[in-house]
Design a protein around this motif. Structure first.
Motif, short mmCIF file in Angstrom:
data_model
loop_
_atom_site.label_atom_id
_atom_site.label_comp_id
_atom_site.label_asym_id
_atom_site.label_seq_id
_atom_site.Cartn_x
_atom_site.Cartn_y
_atom_site.Cartn_z
N LEU A 15 0.83 -1.21 0.00
CA LEU A 15 0.00 0.00 0.00
C LEU A 15 0.86 1.25 0.00
N ALA A 16 1.98 1.20 0.70
CA ALA A 16 2.80 2.39 0.87
C ALA A 16 3.43 2.87 -0.42
N VAL A 17 3.74 1.95 -1.32
CA VAL A 17 4.44 2.37 -2.54
C VAL A 17 3.49 2.93 -3.57
N THR A 18 2.19 2.90 -3.27
CA THR A 18 1.22 3.50 -4.20
C THR A 18 1.41 5.00 -4.21
N ASN A 199 -8.85 3.13 3.75
CA ASN A 199 -8.20 2.58 2.56
C ASN A 199 -9.15 1.64 1.79
N ASP A 200 -8.84 1.46 0.53
CA ASP A 200 -9.71 0.68 -0.36
C ASP A 200 -9.43 -0.82 -0.24
N ASN A 201 -10.48 -1.60 -0.42
CA ASN A 201 -10.35 -3.05 -0.54
C ASN A 201 -10.66 -3.44 -1.98
N GLU A 202 -9.86 -4.33 -2.53
CA GLU A 202 -10.00 -4.68 -3.94
C GLU A 202 -11.38 -5.25 -4.25
N ASN A 226 -5.82 8.50 3.50
CA ASN A 226 -4.49 8.42 2.86
C ASN A 226 -4.52 8.00 1.40
N GLU A 227 -5.68 7.87 0.79
CA GLU A 227 -5.77 7.54 -0.62
C GLU A 227 -6.72 8.51 -1.31
N ASP A 228 -6.31 9.04 -2.44
CA ASP A 228 -7.15 9.99 -3.18
C ASP A 228 -7.89 9.23 -4.27
#
Length: 594
Positions: A15-18, A199-202, A226-228
């Motif tokens: 997740l962090a490298v996104t 955060n998103d779940n696939e 933390n995700e746009d």
């Protein structure tokens, strides 16, 4: 359990490298967002089975909550003391036992018989507040706080409910389980205001969860941590630290206006997000400073307090809430009903001022000539000097005392003089202006650049639209040339609003390196014909700071002005930001306002 911790680390690393890149297709202005845009912030409630002393049995936890005297009105009243407009309930949290504080027909984790969520929603609504439900995407902490081999999740029960094998310990399995909970809650709790998603779940994305929420509950808002994600209404930025001064939270925010943005932090700055049995200290200067600096960047403040099992907050947090209840109302009009100053809405320049002073500015939504200056760190002198951004100052008033303040204005700045009463946390001034003057109109300036990323041309630099921007296409050095179509007036300064999509300092956030993609070293040239440039008329280093920045010049007779950017502040260890430069708008000033 080393293998589980390794799996958790690998999952977090993925997740962090996104990369967090600017999002161009989000819904920026939708009617459902209006109440959220009008809010100062919210109260974040991490409260569940692992709240100290901790419970492993759902019924035992529910009994302890009820026997302890839990009432929703307490949380609502404490939120009102903080002068916030919404509450976020986080009981279905990966570190709190995945407890659902409401009745559910979907088996799989703890679900209470008493509808704590429903009671909270009703109590909040009665007093004009909104309730948002936190939902986690993450099954990896299913074992935490339990004896070896046990789990907070019951895959067998959920599998029987679904009529097929489903492993809740996997992301797809947990995604399906939580998806069913989203759907059920939408039907059983219609007075909720939305979901706050960690955060998103696939599985959610693959099965159109967000689109379903939009269809079934079109008035509900969606916030993501933390995700746009473009379909979300708001992006939340979690627990940022390391900035100077430590209260200036927006220095680490990566989302440009007008995207709805939230800063979330722990009120006791140290320790867990939930009650761990201690009455931790509250850092008043940092917390109050965060509230004001967030308002100065149009960022919502989501403050996490650590409710005990019975719902009450530890004494030091209650004391802070009581303090805020008496402090904020006197200045509320300066931080609510306003936008951050120095950005797309105009306004005075925020940041570091003279003699060690630091603060932010706000601008009224109803009257764009009305501004507020918030001095959060006082200078060593009795005055503060601020770039005026072309506004002609009419009068300055001390908000707290009503005293008319002496001031002067010259050379692109104005100075508030004779300040003798400094507040510990915020010394606010009302600044009435007569409007904005002394700029070349956008139509009089034609920009070009030696490099541009596809779809982000130099023309965006002077179009007056902060929803479009110029991108250097990772080319440095790079030059921007401004051709004056009618070079009749002098050029006193160059003003630059860089895109606020990066922090102001080198940091590492959840394993992701970040850095300031802002202009560092530059040169300015002037020419009459656009061919013969001669020596630079100005060289310098632009500070790594948020808000409008200025390069003072004194040019006469020039038809072309060229800004050569030699490098940016971002270092190679932050590859998503290194050698990238995005600029919303820039313009030329014809004269300083006096």
């Amino acid at each position: 359990m080393p293998s589980r911790r390794l799996a958790a680390f690998v999952s977090a690393l993925v997740l962090a490298v996104t990369a967090l890149v600017p999002v161009a297709h989000a819904e920026l202005f939708h009617p459902r967002q209006q109440w959220l845009r009008a809010s100062l912030g919210g109260l974040f409630l991490h409260w569940g089975m692992r709240t100290a002393p901790g419970y492993t049995d759902c019924a035992a936890w529910e009994k302890a909550v009820t026997d302890g005297g839990w009432t929703p009105d307490y949380w609502v009243d404490e939120a009102r003391k903080l002068n916030v407009q919404y509450l976020v309930l986080a009981s279905f949290h990966s570190r709190l036992g995945y407890a659902r504080a409401w009745p559910s027909k979907v088996p799989g984790t703890c679900s209470t018989k008493r509808d704590f969520l429903g009671e909270l929603t009703k109590a909040a609504k009665a007093k004009g507040l909104k309730t948002i439900l936190y939902m986690t995407d993450d099954p990896k902490w299913y074992w935490e706080g339990l004896p070896e081999g046990q789990s907070w999740m019951d895959s067998a029960a959920y599998s029987a409910y679904k009529g097929k094998p489903v492993d809740l310990h996997t992301r797809p399995g947990f995604g399906e389980f939580s998806y069913d909970n989203f759907v059920e809650v939408m039907r059983t709790h219609p007075d909720l205001a939305g979901f706050w998603i960690d955060n998103d779940n696939e599985y959610w994305e693959q099965n159109g969860l967000y689109e379903r929420i939009r269809a079934e509950r079109p008035s509900w808002t969606l916030s993501n941590n933390n995700e746009d994600t473009p379909i979300m209404d708001m992006v939340s930025h979690e627990q940022k630290v390391g900035m100077t001064p430590p209260y200036d939270y927006p220095q680490a925010v990566l989302t440009p206006m007008p995207r709805l943005t939230e800063g979330e932090w722990k009120l006791p700055t140290k320790g867990a997000w939930w009650y761990d049995g201690t009455d931790a200290d509250v850092d008043y200067p940092v917390t109050m400073g965060r509230i004001f600096t967030n308002a100065g960047s149009s960022v919502k403040s989501l403050m996490a307090e650590t409710a005990m099992v019975n719902g009450r907050f530890p004494p030091k947090q209650e004391a802070f809430n009581d303090f805020v209840a008496g402090y904020l109302p006197k200045v509320m009009h300066t931080i609510r009903g306003v936008e951050g100053g120095g950005y797309m809405y105009g306004g005075l320049q925020p940041g570091f001022w003279n003699d060690g002073a630091h603060g932010v500015t706000t601008i009224s939504k109803r009257n764009r000539d009305l501004h507020y200056v918030h001095v959060l760190t006082r200078p060593s002198t009795d005055h503060v000097t601020i770039r005026d951004n072309g506004y002609k100052v009419l009068r300055v008033t001390d908000v707290r005392t009503g005293r008319r303040m002496p001031f002067s204005q010259a050379d692109g700045s104005f100075t508030i003089k004779g300040i003798s009463q400094w507040d510990t946390y915020d010394t606010p001034f009302r600044v009435d202006t007569l409007g904005r003057y002394g700029r070349y109109p956008n139509g009089w300036v034609a920009p070009s650049a030696t490099a541009s990323a596809e779809g982000f041309p130099a023309a965006n630099l002077t179009d007056g639209d902060y929803l479009t921007w110029w991108d250097n296409g990772r080319t440095l050095p790079v030059s921007i040339t401004l051709k004056l179509k009618v070079p009749l007036l002098p050029v006193k300064y160059l003003a630059i609003n860089q895109r606020e999509w990066s922090p102001t300092y080198n940091r590492n956030s959840f394993g992701r390196p970040e850095d300031s993609a802002r202009i560092k070293n530059y040169r300015v040239y002037a020419s009459k014909d656009g061919v013969n440039w001669g020596e630079p008329v100005k060289t310098g280093t632009l500070e790594s700071a948020r808000g409008v920045r200025f390069v003072d010049l004194d040019l006469r007779g020039a038809r072309f002005v060229k800004l050569e950017v030699l490098d940016t502040w971002a270092k190679p260890d932050a590859p998503n930001y290194y050698q990238r430069l995005l600029i919303d708008e820039l313009w030329l000033g014809t004269h300083y306002v006096r």
